[in-house]
Write a protein that holds these residues in place. Structure first.
Motif, PDB file in Angstrom:
ATOM      1  N   ASN A   1       3.927 -11.499   2.082  1.00  0.00           N
ATOM      2  CA  ASN A   1       2.735 -10.779   1.666  1.00  0.00           C
ATOM      3  C   ASN A   1       1.859 -10.528   2.900  1.00  0.00           C
ATOM      4  OD1 ASN A   1       0.787  -9.614  -0.009  1.00  0.00           O
ATOM      5  ND2 ASN A   1      -0.209 -11.575  -0.443  1.00  0.00           N
TER       6      ASN A   1
ATOM      7  N   THR B   1       5.480  -7.144   0.560  1.00  0.00           N
ATOM      8  CA  THR B   1       4.328  -6.667  -0.201  1.00  0.00           C
ATOM      9  C   THR B   1       3.169  -6.409   0.758  1.00  0.00           C
ATOM     10  OG1 THR B   1       5.007  -7.944  -2.138  1.00  0.00           O
ATOM     11  CG2 THR B   1       2.711  -7.221  -2.060  1.00  0.00           C
TER      12      THR B   1
ATOM     13  N   ASN C   1      -6.746 -13.886  -1.955  1.00  0.00           N
ATOM     14  CA  ASN C   1      -5.359 -13.548  -1.632  1.00  0.00           C
ATOM     15  C   ASN C   1      -4.964 -14.213  -0.315  1.00  0.00           C
ATOM     16  OD1 ASN C   1      -2.872 -12.331  -1.460  1.00  0.00           O
ATOM     17  ND2 ASN C   1      -3.623 -10.287  -1.952  1.00  0.00           N
TER      18      ASN C   1
END
Length: 309
Positions: free
Chosen positions: A2, A26, A64
């Protein structure tokens, strides 16, 4: 994995983000689209529109936790930095500090930054290596160097930080409508559109031109490089090319006759610089694969096929 890739609407950022998407990762991006375009954003990328230096934009990332942050966004012209030095400082330096703070807060362990060869200024020693004393001559270069120093501090707090000092990046996807950023894109756009090239400065100035695909490879290798401390690498070919040589290559690659005029100068313009990139080769195992003749040919074919002028 990510990743946060800032500036994915721009030339370099979009190229990096698209490669990471192809590799199955991602991606989240922050971009204000001041120079980039939403059309460059892959539909699989989560986009936050705004400035990386603004708290309300950073807050949209929430908690995140990224495996790495690749900070590409920012104003990237030495000349333009003289128009509004405060904005240049905010977009190139304050943004870096805020993203480093976010990385520390959320536990992100890798931070890669798009720095610039401009930090060296007009160095008498050529080619420049990473130990060459920086001597910025534009607001843009000062901001890039300041960001590097912030990264060095944060590396002591548990973040592996890497600065890539990019030399003159070019290739398909570069903005040919922006005539104040990118030496090759400026000259090529003028040649394609007007059959005339206006050169600000002397023809004996020199640069090190590095192709976009090679730059993307450098970022991917730097992202995988988990040195515990701060590191910095020159990303260039090690080849010195004068403006006169560049103009000749462009003109010889086009079917039409191109007129050339040398007149004026550009604020903060370095007379000449090219890279010693041995550290990138030996430590990151990075080597440029596309050289100038092929790169210009690729760029011309792309520009003509896109009809972007």
């Amino acid at each position: 994995m990510n990743y946060l890739v800032t500036g994915a609407g721009g030339f370099i950022g979009s190229s990096i983000a698209n490669r990471l998407i192809l590799d199955g990762h991602t991606i989240v991006t922050i971009d204000n689209f001041s120079t980039g375009s939403p059309n460059n954003i892959n539909k699989e990328i989560t986009t936050i529109e705004g400035d990386c230096q603004k708290t309300k934009v950073i807050n949209q990332l929430g908690s995140n936790k990224f495996d790495a942050i690749l900070h590409i966004a920012g104003q990237s012209s030495g000349e333009i930095s003289f128009d509004d030095p405060v904005y240049d400082l905010e977009t190139n330096t304050k943004s870096t500090l805020m993203l480093l703070q976010y990385a520390l807060k959320t536990g992100c362990k890798k931070f890669v930054y798009a720095s610039s060869m401009s930090v060296y200024g007009n160095s008498e020693k050529q080619p420049v290596n990473e130990n060459t004393d920086p001597s910025p001559i534009s607001h843009y270069a000062v901001g890039k160097l300041a960001s590097e120093h912030y990264m060095r501090i944060f590396s002591k707090l548990g973040i592996s930080t890497t600065s890539l000092r990019l030399f003159n990046v070019y290739g398909p996807g570069q903005n040919l409508k922006n005539l104040r950023q990118g030496m090759i894109s400026i000259y090529l756009a003028q040649a394609l559109k007007n059959k005339h090239i206006h050169v600000k400065g002397s023809g004996d100035r020199f640069r090190d031109f590095v192709y976009i695909d090679d730059v993307v490879d450098a970022f991917l290798k730097a992202t995988a490089f988990l040195e515990s401390d701060y590191s910095v690498f020159n990303i260039g070919t090690g080849i010195k090319t004068t403006v006169n040589q560049l103009i000749n290559k462009i003109c010889n690659s086009l079917e039409n006759d191109i007129s050339v005029k040398f007149e004026g100068s550009t604020k903060g313009d370095t007379h000449g610089i090219y890279a010693c990139a041995k550290n990138a080769k030996n430590i990151l195992l990075w080597d440029p694969k596309t050289y100038l003749d092929q790169g210009i040919s690729n760029m011309i074919n792309w520009g003509l096929s896109q009809n972007i002028l």
